[in-house]
Design a protein around this motif. Structure first.
Motif, mmCIF file in Angstrom:
data_model
loop_
_atom_site.group_PDB
_atom_site.id
_atom_site.type_symbol
_atom_site.label_atom_id
_atom_site.label_comp_id
_atom_site.label_asym_id
_atom_site.label_seq_id
_atom_site.Cartn_x
_atom_site.Cartn_y
_atom_site.Cartn_z
ATOM 1 N N VAL A 53 0.855 -1.195 0.000
ATOM 2 C CA VAL A 53 0.000 0.000 0.000
ATOM 3 C C VAL A 53 0.888 1.240 0.000
ATOM 4 C CG1 VAL A 53 -1.860 1.223 1.161
ATOM 5 C CG2 VAL A 53 -1.716 -1.281 1.327
ATOM 6 N N ASN A 54 0.719 2.092 -0.993
ATOM 7 C CA ASN A 54 1.467 3.347 -1.063
ATOM 8 C C ASN A 54 0.698 4.409 -0.278
ATOM 9 O OD1 ASN A 54 2.861 5.681 -1.652
ATOM 10 N ND2 ASN A 54 2.931 5.334 -3.878
ATOM 11 N N THR A 55 1.185 4.700 0.921
ATOM 12 C CA THR A 55 0.522 5.701 1.771
ATOM 13 C C THR A 55 1.163 7.068 1.623
ATOM 14 O OG1 THR A 55 1.971 5.136 3.620
ATOM 15 C CG2 THR A 55 -0.124 3.942 3.457
ATOM 16 N N GLY A 56 2.157 7.183 0.752
ATOM 17 C CA GLY A 56 2.862 8.453 0.586
ATOM 18 C C GLY A 56 2.235 9.332 -0.473
ATOM 19 N N THR A 57 3.042 10.297 -0.954
ATOM 20 C CA THR A 57 2.557 11.284 -1.926
ATOM 21 C C THR A 57 3.244 11.154 -3.277
ATOM 22 O OG1 THR A 57 4.194 12.867 -1.105
ATOM 23 C CG2 THR A 57 1.993 12.932 -0.097
ATOM 24 N N ALA A 58 4.125 10.151 -3.395
ATOM 25 C CA ALA A 58 4.843 9.962 -4.660
ATOM 26 C C ALA A 58 4.819 8.481 -5.029
ATOM 27 C CB ALA A 58 6.288 10.457 -4.525
ATOM 28 N N PRO A 59 4.907 8.178 -6.333
ATOM 29 C CA PRO A 59 4.941 6.768 -6.743
ATOM 30 C C PRO A 59 6.181 6.069 -6.169
ATOM 31 C CG PRO A 59 4.533 8.217 -8.613
ATOM 32 C CD PRO A 59 4.937 9.101 -7.486
ATOM 33 N N VAL A 60 6.036 4.770 -5.907
ATOM 34 C CA VAL A 60 7.158 3.972 -5.405
ATOM 35 C C VAL A 60 7.280 2.709 -6.256
ATOM 36 C CG1 VAL A 60 7.047 4.815 -3.027
ATOM 37 C CG2 VAL A 60 5.660 2.839 -3.708
ATOM 38 N N SER A 61 8.502 2.188 -6.353
ATOM 39 C CA SER A 61 8.744 0.968 -7.144
ATOM 40 C C SER A 61 9.609 -0.007 -6.335
ATOM 41 C CB SER A 61 9.435 1.316 -8.464
ATOM 42 O OG SER A 61 8.649 2.182 -9.242
#
Length: 576
Positions: free
Chosen positions: A215-223
């Protein structure tokens, strides 16, 4: 030209002596053997004060070196053993026991890792107590299954197998009427990412689905990249026999290179040569009768790594990249984790090639149909001991005419043996003349010295394959036969079967023609005696197979000798 048949026997017996010496060297801990077996590295177990494995977190795809060295990708953070990232939740480290009808599993909230597995239906090494233990994390042993996230191309620090997680509420025991059970672990946010790990256990199954929800809970895409690994020490197995060796260590399978085994010692020496990039297959840890494996779906790219992670601690695993995860979204990846006995039919149903962890070696092409036939016989007889007897009986029937030809040739040799002995004594000082006279006698008597060897040699691969089937089949474990034989995978507790095996072997030797050469004659008696001693330490199922083969061979040889007018005679040894 010497007696060709005797020469072949010399070669066979000489090779047998090499094998005996090799096993004796293994028994005495000498690594300089002729045929090195996959022996674990002899190192001390994990210290009692720190039972937790110190496996480091994978930090990138394996390089092209023999043993993959982690590559620090931009922004990657290596979590030190035992360290907790700053954003780890306040959850406490604890162990959680979950059970089904065939599994009792222990999970650790540190990483949501599987750190223990026991099988209630299978007896322990002592053969008396229920609940054989495979995975374990204790002062004396480390063998665990772990997974987590590492940085991808975009960098970052994410939840790993060292991150404390929270066990979400749910059932901990598969109840009557239930077909499946879910166990969930959730991490706090680490680097803008939350990891939810869900194990789905099924009734009657040793494999489980493991879903990783990122789950991406941040403000930028993650890989991030997802890794899965099996970590274990290189200690020898409890109760391991010194008279036969089985493989213990990492293994992997891909469609391109098929099944590959890796010795702990090769990892230690940085001499691992395996396929490191694939889109199918699995990684596994294998030992006698049991295995564990991480399996990813076909078509999913993965990097394979094998490495030493600490003193006497080794890992095999896979790293698979994940597509970019946008803020506020979730990416899921599901793998299969197998932890259980090497039951061939179940392994075949789980994943292509997984049945190869039950390793028959280079005779797999013969061993697999033999196991299939043995399993069918068991379905009818419901007793593995009698199934072994029936299988050997069928094999002897299939090879009846080959054996008949061999025994007929032996009978002819036995009939002319007194003449040969007399000739050798009379012409012992004229070797060339003796050889010419012997060849003329063979021609006149229509005797082929090799006639008794070729039919038997053709059958040797089949019976070696059957040997590996019986040695490798977990079905023999704790399987009774009759009376005092309660476990076909363990030696006869009263040594009755080995004594019978020795008696039948000596009887069979006595029925064979006596070699003219006194040294060869002695060797033909010494070798059965030596092998009979070895069989005192072999599993009862293997001894039963050999006894059955001996008895049927003696019966057939007796009948053929009688039909050919060569009365059965016992050629007892005459040692001077």
């Amino acid at each position: 030209m010497n007696d060709i048949r005797r020469t072949i026997l010399w070669v066979i017996f000489g090779f047998s002596m090499v094998l005996l010496w090799d096993q004796w060297q293994i028994f005495n801990g000498n690594k300089a053997t002729f045929f090195p077996s996959p022996a674990p590295v002899a190192s001390s177990p994990a210290p009692a004060s720190s039972p937790t494995p110190t496996a480091s977190v994978p930090t990138g795809a394996p390089t092209s070196s023999a043993v993959p060295t982690p590559v620090l990708l931009p922004g990657a953070v290596v979590v030190a053993p035992g360290a907790v990232p700053a954003s780890t939740p306040s959850a406490t480290k604890q162990r959680l026991v979950v059970s089904t009808d065939v599994l009792s599993l222990t999970f650790d909230t540190e990483g949501g890792s599987l750190i223990g597995s026991a099988f209630p239906r299978l007896k322990d090494v002592d053969g008396k107590t229920d609940g054989f233990v495979l995975l374990d994390e204790s002062a004396a042993r480390v063998y665990v299954a772990q997974s987590g996230l590492i940085a991808g191309a975009g960098g970052g620090s994410f939840p790993t197998h060292k991150t404390l997680m929270t066990a979400l509420p749910g059932e901990r025991q598969l109840k009557d009427g239930q077909d499946s059970l879910e166990v969930k672990f959730e991490s706090a946010e680490v680097g803008g990412v939350k990891l939810i790990k869900t194990y789905t256990l099924k009734r009657g199954a040793y494999d489980m689905a493991v879903r990783h929800d990122i789950v991406n809970t941040g403000t930028a895409p993650v890989s991030p990249q997802l890794y899965m690994q099996l970590v274990r020490d290189g200690n020898k197995l409890p109760g391991e026999s010194a008279f036969y060796s089985t493989f213990t260590g990492p293994a992997l399978y891909t469609e391109a290179k098929k099944y590959q085994k890796v010795e702990f010692s090769d990892i230690e020496k940085n001499k691992v040569e395996v396929e490191k990039h694939a889109s199918n297959g699995y990684v596994a840890m294998v030992q006698h009768y049991f295995a564990s494996a991480w399996i990813l779906p076909d078509g999913l790219q993965r990097d394979i790594f094998l490495r030493k992670v600490d003193t006497n601690l080794y890992a095999v695993g896979m790293i698979t990249p994940l597509e970019a995860i946008a803020p506020g979204t979730t990416k899921s990846s599901t793998a299969t984790l197998f932890v259980g006995p090497q039951e061939e039919k179940q392994l075949e149903a789980i994943a292509p090639g997984l049945e190869l962890v039950k390793d028959y070696g280079w005779l797999t092409i013969l061993a697999k149909p033999l196991y299939w036939l043995l399993d069918k016989l068991h379905g009818f007889l419901q007793n593995w001991g009698w199934s072994i007897v029936a299988l050997v009986l069928l094999l002897k029937a299939a090879f009846y005419w080959l054996n008949a030809k061999a025994y007929a040739s032996m009978a002819k040799m036995k009939a002319v043996n007194p003449k040969i002995m007399e000739m050798r004594e009379r012409l012992k000082d004229k070797p060339q003349e003796m050889q010419q006279a012997m060849m003329k006698m063979y021609k006149d008597e229509k005797v082929n010295p090799m006639g008794g060897c070729f039919p038997i040699m053709i059958q040797i691969p089949v019976f070696i394959a059957l040997y590996w089937v019986l040695l490798s089949s977990v079905e023999m474990r704790n399987a009774p036969w009759i009376l005092w034989i309660k476990d076909l995978s363990s030696p006869d507790p009263y040594y009755i079967l080995p004594l019978v095996m020795a008696a039948t072997t000596m009887l069979q030797t006595a029925l064979n023609p006596t070699p003219p050469d006194p040294l060869q004659a002695k060797l033909m008696w010494y070798m059965p005696l030596i092998f009979s001693v070895m069989f005192f330490f072999f599993p009862a199922g293997l001894v039963l197979y050999w006894i059955t083969n001996n008895i049927l061979s003696i019966a057939q040889q007796w009948v053929i000798n009688t039909r050919m007018g060569v009365p059965p005679q016992f050629n007892l040894p005459k040692f001077k």
